[in-house]
Design a protein around this motif. Structure first.
Motif, short mmCIF file in Angstrom:
data_model
loop_
_atom_site.label_atom_id
_atom_site.label_comp_id
_atom_site.label_asym_id
_atom_site.label_seq_id
_atom_site.Cartn_x
_atom_site.Cartn_y
_atom_site.Cartn_z
N SER A 159 31.68 61.73 43.21
CA SER A 159 31.49 60.42 43.83
C SER A 159 31.67 60.52 45.33
N SER A 160 30.92 59.70 46.03
CA SER A 160 31.09 59.63 47.49
C SER A 160 31.69 58.26 47.80
N SER A 161 32.18 58.13 49.01
CA SER A 161 32.75 56.84 49.40
C SER A 161 31.66 55.76 49.41
N ASP A 162 30.42 56.14 49.70
CA ASP A 162 29.31 55.18 49.66
C ASP A 162 29.06 54.69 48.23
N SER A 163 29.06 55.61 47.28
CA SER A 163 28.81 55.19 45.89
C SER A 163 29.96 54.33 45.38
N ILE A 164 31.18 54.63 45.78
CA ILE A 164 32.33 53.81 45.39
C ILE A 164 32.22 52.43 46.02
N ALA A 165 31.80 52.38 47.29
CA ALA A 165 31.63 51.08 47.95
C ALA A 165 30.56 50.25 47.27
N ARG A 166 29.46 50.89 46.88
CA ARG A 166 28.41 50.15 46.15
C ARG A 166 28.93 49.63 44.81
N ARG A 167 29.67 50.50 44.14
CA ARG A 167 30.24 50.10 42.85
C ARG A 167 31.22 48.94 43.03
N LEU A 168 32.02 48.99 44.08
CA LEU A 168 32.96 47.91 44.39
C LEU A 168 32.21 46.62 44.66
N ASN A 169 31.11 46.71 45.39
CA ASN A 169 30.30 45.52 45.69
C ASN A 169 29.74 44.92 44.40
N ARG A 170 29.18 45.75 43.52
CA ARG A 170 28.64 45.26 42.25
C ARG A 170 29.75 44.63 41.39
N THR A 171 30.90 45.27 41.37
CA THR A 171 32.03 44.75 40.59
C THR A 171 32.50 43.41 41.15
N SER A 172 32.53 43.29 42.46
CA SER A 172 32.95 42.03 43.09
C SER A 172 31.98 40.90 42.75
N ILE A 173 30.69 41.19 42.81
CA ILE A 173 29.68 40.18 42.48
C ILE A 173 29.82 39.78 41.01
N GLY A 174 29.99 40.78 40.14
CA GLY A 174 30.17 40.50 38.72
C GLY A 174 31.43 39.70 38.44
N ALA A 175 32.50 40.01 39.15
CA ALA A 175 33.77 39.30 38.97
C ALA A 175 33.62 37.84 39.37
N ARG A 176 32.90 37.58 40.45
CA ARG A 176 32.68 36.18 40.88
C ARG A 176 31.87 35.42 39.84
N ALA A 177 30.85 36.09 39.29
CA ALA A 177 30.02 35.44 38.26
C ALA A 177 30.86 35.13 37.03
N VAL A 178 31.72 36.05 36.64
CA VAL A 178 32.58 35.82 35.47
C VAL A 178 33.57 34.70 35.76
N GLN A 179 34.10 34.65 36.97
CA GLN A 179 35.02 33.57 37.35
C GLN A 179 34.33 32.21 37.25
N GLU A 180 33.08 32.14 37.70
CA GLU A 180 32.34 30.88 37.62
C GLU A 180 32.11 30.47 36.17
N ARG A 181 31.73 31.45 35.34
CA ARG A 181 31.52 31.15 33.91
C ARG A 181 32.82 30.73 33.26
N ALA A 182 33.93 31.37 33.64
CA ALA A 182 35.24 31.02 33.08
C ALA A 182 35.63 29.60 33.49
N ALA A 183 35.33 29.22 34.73
CA ALA A 183 35.64 27.87 35.19
C ALA A 183 34.82 26.83 34.40
N MET A 184 33.54 27.13 34.18
CA MET A 184 32.71 26.21 33.39
C MET A 184 33.21 26.15 31.95
N GLN A 185 33.61 27.29 31.40
CA GLN A 185 34.11 27.32 30.03
C GLN A 185 35.42 26.55 29.92
N LEU A 186 36.26 26.64 30.94
CA LEU A 186 37.51 25.87 30.94
C LEU A 186 37.22 24.37 30.93
N ASP A 187 36.24 23.94 31.72
CA ASP A 187 35.84 22.54 31.72
C ASP A 187 35.35 22.12 30.34
#
Length: 139
Positions: free
Chosen positions: A56-84
């Motif tokens: 792994s390179s630091s660039d590939s880790i950064a890309r993976r971190l970016n994808r994970t962050s985007i996915g985490a935000r999407a899951v948080q939004e779905r969790a908020a809607m599910q809580l409602d």
């Protein structure tokens, strides 16, 4: 023939099952959110150490971190809607339970009334046929 109270009781049971399913889905989303947050923390730690894992390179880790962050935000939004959704279904269950309790109370009162009429030997039909005394306050 089933009574209104019986029908409402079955509806309450079904809505409670829907509520349990929604709660389970919310728990799954929260677990997914936690997994993504753990992965984010690991990726940030890896980037901060400056030593990328083998292959792994630091660039590939950064890309993976970016994808994970985007996915985490999407899951948080779905969790908020599910809580409602869980909260609204919970309110619906409480309202239906109240209506079902009232219907059951009506059913029990009617049964008690019939039972009392049977015990006293008076029936509504007989009572209606019995002549009533004339009013004493005629003018």
């Amino acid at each position: 023939m089933t009574s209104r109270a019986d029908k409402l009781s079955r509806i309450v049971s079904l809505v409670k099952l829907q509520l349990r399913l929604s709660e389970w889905q919310l728990a799954q989303l929260r677990q997914q959110e936690q997994t993504m947050q753990d992965e984010q923390a690991w990726l940030v730690g890896t980037l901060n150490e400056g030593r990328a894992p083998a292959g792994s390179s630091s660039d590939s880790i950064a890309r993976r971190l970016n994808r994970t962050s985007i996915g985490a935000r999407a899951v948080q939004e779905r969790a908020a809607m599910q809580l409602d959704k869980v909260r609204s279904e919970n309110r619906r269950v409480k309202q239906l339970e109240e209506v079902a309790r009232a219907a059951l109370a009506d059913k029990l009162r009617d049964a008690e009334k019939r039972s009392l009429e049977d015990m006293t030997g008076t029936h509504a039909a007989v009572r209606d046929l019995t002549p009533r005394p004339a009013s004493r306050n005629k003018t």
